[in-house]
Motif scaffolding. Sequence first.
Motif, PDB file in Angstrom:
ATOM      1  N   PHE A  21      39.657  -2.267 -38.523  1.00  7.55           N
ATOM      2  CA  PHE A  21      38.313  -2.809 -38.728  1.00  7.55           C
ATOM      3  C   PHE A  21      38.370  -4.164 -39.427  1.00  7.55           C
ATOM      4  CE2 PHE A  21      36.633   1.805 -38.788  1.00  7.55           C
ATOM      5  CZ  PHE A  21      36.477   1.786 -37.413  1.00  7.55           C
ATOM      6  N   LYS A  22      39.343  -4.321 -40.324  1.00  5.42           N
ATOM      7  CA  LYS A  22      39.507  -5.612 -40.984  1.00  5.42           C
ATOM      8  C   LYS A  22      39.924  -6.681 -39.998  1.00  5.42           C
ATOM      9  CE  LYS A  22      39.504  -8.208 -44.621  1.00  5.42           C
ATOM     10  NZ  LYS A  22      38.256  -8.443 -45.394  1.00  5.42           N
ATOM     11  N   LEU A  23      40.814  -6.326 -39.081  1.00 10.75           N
ATOM     12  CA  LEU A  23      41.238  -7.267 -38.046  1.00 10.75           C
ATOM     13  C   LEU A  23      40.074  -7.658 -37.139  1.00 10.75           C
ATOM     14  CD1 LEU A  23      44.667  -5.682 -37.010  1.00 10.75           C
ATOM     15  CD2 LEU A  23      44.334  -7.925 -38.073  1.00 10.75           C
ATOM     16  N   MET A  24      39.171  -6.696 -36.900  1.00 15.37           N
ATOM     17  CA  MET A  24      38.010  -6.935 -36.043  1.00 15.37           C
ATOM     18  C   MET A  24      36.814  -7.492 -36.811  1.00 15.37           C
ATOM     19  SD  MET A  24      38.298  -3.415 -33.790  1.00 15.37           S
ATOM     20  CE  MET A  24      37.004  -3.866 -32.640  1.00 15.37           C
ATOM     21  N   GLU A  25      37.010  -7.678 -38.137  1.00 19.23           N
ATOM     22  CA  GLU A  25      35.988  -8.245 -39.022  1.00 19.23           C
ATOM     23  C   GLU A  25      34.735  -7.387 -39.103  1.00 19.23           C
ATOM     24  OE1 GLU A  25      35.235 -12.307 -38.068  1.00 19.23           O
ATOM     25  OE2 GLU A  25      37.315 -12.923 -38.402  1.00 19.23           O
ATOM     26  N   PHE A  26      34.911  -6.064 -39.050  1.00 17.11           N
ATOM     27  CA  PHE A  26      33.801  -5.133 -39.262  1.00 17.11           C
ATOM     28  C   PHE A  26      33.823  -4.706 -40.735  1.00 17.11           C
ATOM     29  CE2 PHE A  26      34.306  -3.617 -34.584  1.00 17.11           C
ATOM     30  CZ  PHE A  26      33.655  -4.763 -34.142  1.00 17.11           C
ATOM     31  N   GLU A  27      33.306  -5.573 -41.596  1.00 16.70           N
ATOM     32  CA  GLU A  27      33.437  -5.364 -43.039  1.00 16.70           C
ATOM     33  C   GLU A  27      32.767  -4.080 -43.513  1.00 16.70           C
ATOM     34  OE1 GLU A  27      35.307  -6.980 -45.047  1.00 16.70           O
ATOM     35  OE2 GLU A  27      35.948  -8.416 -43.525  1.00 16.70           O
ATOM     36  N   ASN A  28      31.617  -3.749 -42.954  1.00 18.75           N
ATOM     37  CA  ASN A  28      30.915  -2.526 -43.368  1.00 18.75           C
ATOM     38  C   ASN A  28      31.744  -1.279 -43.044  1.00 18.75           C
ATOM     39  OD1 ASN A  28      28.701  -3.892 -44.387  1.00 18.75           O
ATOM     40  ND2 ASN A  28      27.609  -3.866 -42.429  1.00 18.75           N
ATOM     41  N   LEU A  29      32.386  -1.295 -41.883  1.00 19.17           N
ATOM     42  CA  LEU A  29      33.229  -0.153 -41.501  1.00 19.17           C
ATOM     43  C   LEU A  29      34.485  -0.083 -42.365  1.00 19.17           C
ATOM     44  CD1 LEU A  29      32.944  -0.243 -37.595  1.00 19.17           C
ATOM     45  CD2 LEU A  29      31.875   1.356 -39.196  1.00 19.17           C
ATOM     46  N   VAL A  30      34.976  -1.243 -42.773  1.00 16.91           N
ATOM     47  CA  VAL A  30      36.134  -1.272 -43.673  1.00 16.91           C
ATOM     48  C   VAL A  30      35.790  -0.575 -44.983  1.00 16.91           C
ATOM     49  CG1 VAL A  30      37.652  -2.744 -45.058  1.00 16.91           C
ATOM     50  CG2 VAL A  30      37.133  -3.372 -42.702  1.00 16.91           C
ATOM     51  N   LEU A  31      34.625  -0.900 -45.532  1.00 13.88           N
ATOM     52  CA  LEU A  31      34.207  -0.302 -46.795  1.00 13.88           C
ATOM     53  C   LEU A  31      33.978   1.200 -46.650  1.00 13.88           C
ATOM     54  CD1 LEU A  31      31.723  -3.056 -48.032  1.00 13.88           C
ATOM     55  CD2 LEU A  31      33.995  -2.565 -48.931  1.00 13.88           C
ATOM     56  N   CYS A  32      33.427   1.598 -45.511  1.00 14.74           N
ATOM     57  CA  CYS A  32      33.166   3.030 -45.276  1.00 14.74           C
ATOM     58  C   CYS A  32      34.469   3.826 -45.205  1.00 14.74           C
ATOM     59  CB  CYS A  32      32.364   3.217 -43.996  1.00 14.74           C
ATOM     60  SG  CYS A  32      30.645   2.679 -44.110  1.00 14.74           S
ATOM     61  N   THR A  33      35.433   3.305 -44.463  1.00  8.88           N
ATOM     62  CA  THR A  33      36.707   4.009 -44.329  1.00  8.88           C
ATOM     63  C   THR A  33      37.483   4.014 -45.643  1.00  8.88           C
ATOM     64  OG1 THR A  33      37.640   1.949 -43.420  1.00  8.88           O
ATOM     65  CG2 THR A  33      36.991   3.648 -41.850  1.00  8.88           C
ATOM     66  N   LYS A  34      37.400   2.912 -46.393  1.00 11.04           N
ATOM     67  CA  LYS A  34      38.100   2.848 -47.678  1.00 11.04           C
ATOM     68  C   LYS A  34      37.546   3.876 -48.662  1.00 11.04           C
ATOM     69  CE  LYS A  34      39.361  -0.986 -49.606  1.00 11.04           C
ATOM     70  NZ  LYS A  34      39.353  -2.344 -50.198  1.00 11.04           N
ATOM     71  N   SER A  35      36.255   4.184 -48.543  1.00 12.95           N
ATOM     72  CA  SER A  35      35.646   5.145 -49.463  1.00 12.95           C
ATOM     73  C   SER A  35      36.132   6.578 -49.224  1.00 12.95           C
ATOM     74  CB  SER A  35      34.118   5.095 -49.340  1.00 12.95           C
ATOM     75  OG  SER A  35      33.704   5.508 -48.045  1.00 12.95           O
ATOM     76  N   ILE A  36      36.760   6.815 -48.072  1.00 11.93           N
ATOM     77  CA  ILE A  36      37.278   8.157 -47.748  1.00 11.93           C
ATOM     78  C   ILE A  36      38.706   8.342 -48.255  1.00 11.93           C
ATOM     79  CG2 ILE A  36      37.779   9.752 -45.833  1.00 11.93           C
ATOM     80  CD1 ILE A  36      35.689   8.282 -44.186  1.00 11.93           C
ATOM     81  N   ILE A  37      39.408   7.250 -48.472  1.00 11.03           N
ATOM     82  CA  ILE A  37      40.844   7.299 -48.766  1.00 11.03           C
ATOM     83  C   ILE A  37      41.155   8.043 -50.060  1.00 11.03           C
ATOM     84  CG2 ILE A  37      42.814   5.846 -49.416  1.00 11.03           C
ATOM     85  CD1 ILE A  37      41.878   3.879 -47.266  1.00 11.03           C
ATOM     86  N   ILE A  38      40.496   7.682 -51.149  1.00 17.03           N
ATOM     87  CA  ILE A  38      40.776   8.328 -52.434  1.00 17.03           C
ATOM     88  C   ILE A  38      40.402   9.811 -52.422  1.00 17.03           C
ATOM     89  CG2 ILE A  38      40.135   8.398 -54.881  1.00 17.03           C
ATOM     90  CD1 ILE A  38      42.173   6.272 -54.204  1.00 17.03           C
ATOM     91  N   PRO A  39      39.227  10.203 -51.914  1.00 20.42           N
ATOM     92  CA  PRO A  39      38.925  11.645 -51.856  1.00 20.42           C
ATOM     93  C   PRO A  39      39.937  12.439 -51.043  1.00 20.42           C
ATOM     94  CG  PRO A  39      36.915  10.375 -51.567  1.00 20.42           C
ATOM     95  CD  PRO A  39      38.048   9.381 -51.540  1.00 20.42           C
ATOM     96  N   SER A  40      40.396  11.876 -49.921  1.00 20.74           N
ATOM     97  CA  SER A  40      41.373  12.598 -49.102  1.00 20.74           C
ATOM     98  C   SER A  40      42.701  12.757 -49.840  1.00 20.74           C
ATOM     99  CB  SER A  40      41.592  11.863 -47.767  1.00 20.74           C
ATOM    100  OG  SER A  40      42.150  10.574 -47.976  1.00 20.74           O
ATOM    101  N   LEU A  41      43.110  11.730 -50.576  1.00 16.12           N
ATOM    102  CA  LEU A  41      44.341  11.827 -51.356  1.00 16.12           C
ATOM    103  C   LEU A  41      44.186  12.783 -52.530  1.00 16.12           C
ATOM    104  CD1 LEU A  41      45.865   8.231 -51.543  1.00 16.12           C
ATOM    105  CD2 LEU A  41      46.832  10.253 -50.458  1.00 16.12           C
ATOM    106  N   PHE A  42      43.000  12.820 -53.114  1.00 16.03           N
ATOM    107  CA  PHE A  42      42.768  13.751 -54.214  1.00 16.03           C
ATOM    108  C   PHE A  42      42.875  15.193 -53.723  1.00 16.03           C
ATOM    109  CE2 PHE A  42      39.780  16.403 -56.668  1.00 16.03           C
ATOM    110  CZ  PHE A  42      40.416  16.354 -57.901  1.00 16.03           C
ATOM    111  N   ILE A  43      42.290  15.460 -52.560  1.00 17.53           N
ATOM    112  CA  ILE A  43      42.382  16.810 -51.984  1.00 17.53           C
ATOM    113  C   ILE A  43      43.835  17.145 -51.660  1.00 17.53           C
ATOM    114  CG2 ILE A  43      41.725  18.245 -50.009  1.00 17.53           C
ATOM    115  CD1 ILE A  43      39.095  16.649 -49.916  1.00 17.53           C
TER     116      ILE A  43
END
Length: 232
Positions: A21-43
Motif C-alpha cells: 500500500f505504501k508503494l501504491m501510495e494508499f496512505e489510509n490503507l497503510v495506517l489501517c494495516t499498521k494498526s493490526i500489526i501490534i495486536p496480532s503480535l501481542f496475541i
Amino acid sequence: MKASTPSLIIFFITSVLAIIFKLMEFENLVLCTKSIIIPSLFIYYLVSNNYKVSGLKAIIFFLFFVRDIFNTLKISESAMGSFLCVLAVYVLLIFMAKKDFKQLKFSFRDSLSIFILIFGIAAICYSVLNLKLENLELDFSLYVAFGIILSVLSVISILNYIKNGSYAFFNAMLMCICFIITDIFFVLYKFYFYNYVFTLISIITQFSSYFFMVNYFLEKNKVSDELKESSF
C-alpha cells in the motif's frame, strides 16, 4: 499448526500489505494495516507464552499500539503523543536489559570493544542530529534526548549479546539495530530529504523490530522458566 501460528501469519500478511500500500501510495490503507500489526503480535506472544504476560511487557505492547493510534488520528497532538510512546518503550526496554547487564563481568580486554561500540553509535547519532533538519514537529532537544536514550539501549543490548551470546540477546541486538535504522531513515525522509526508498526502509525495519522484540521476550521467558525448573 500451533495455536499461535494464525496470529503470526496475520502479522506477516499485514506487514506485506502495508509495504504494498505504501508503494501504491494508499496512505489510509497503510495506517489501517499498521494498526493490526501490534495486536496480532501481542496475541502471538500471549498464546506462545501460555497466556501469561508481565505488566511491563503488556505496557510496551500497549504503548506501541497507542503510538499507531496517534499516527492514524493525525491530530495536532499526534507528533508528541507518538514521540512519548516510543520514548517510554525505549526506557522500559533499557530497564529490562539493565537487569541482564548487571550480571555481566567485563575485563580490561573488553575496553577497546566497548569504546568502539559507544563511539560508533554516538557518531551515528551525532551525524543524523547534525544534519540541517527542517520543519521539525517538536523541539530539537527532545530529538537529542531520544537519540541518547536509544543509543544507551543499543549499547547495553549489543554488549549483552557480545558477552552472553544467547539467542534472546541476539534478537534484542537485532531489535535495536532495526530501531536505529528505522529512526534514522524516518528523520531523513521526514525532516531532511524526502526519498521514497527511505520511507520503505523505515517501515520494513520498523516491522522487523517488532518481530525481533517479541522473539526476545519469548526467549527470555524460556530462559527464566528453565532456571526456575532447575532450581527445584
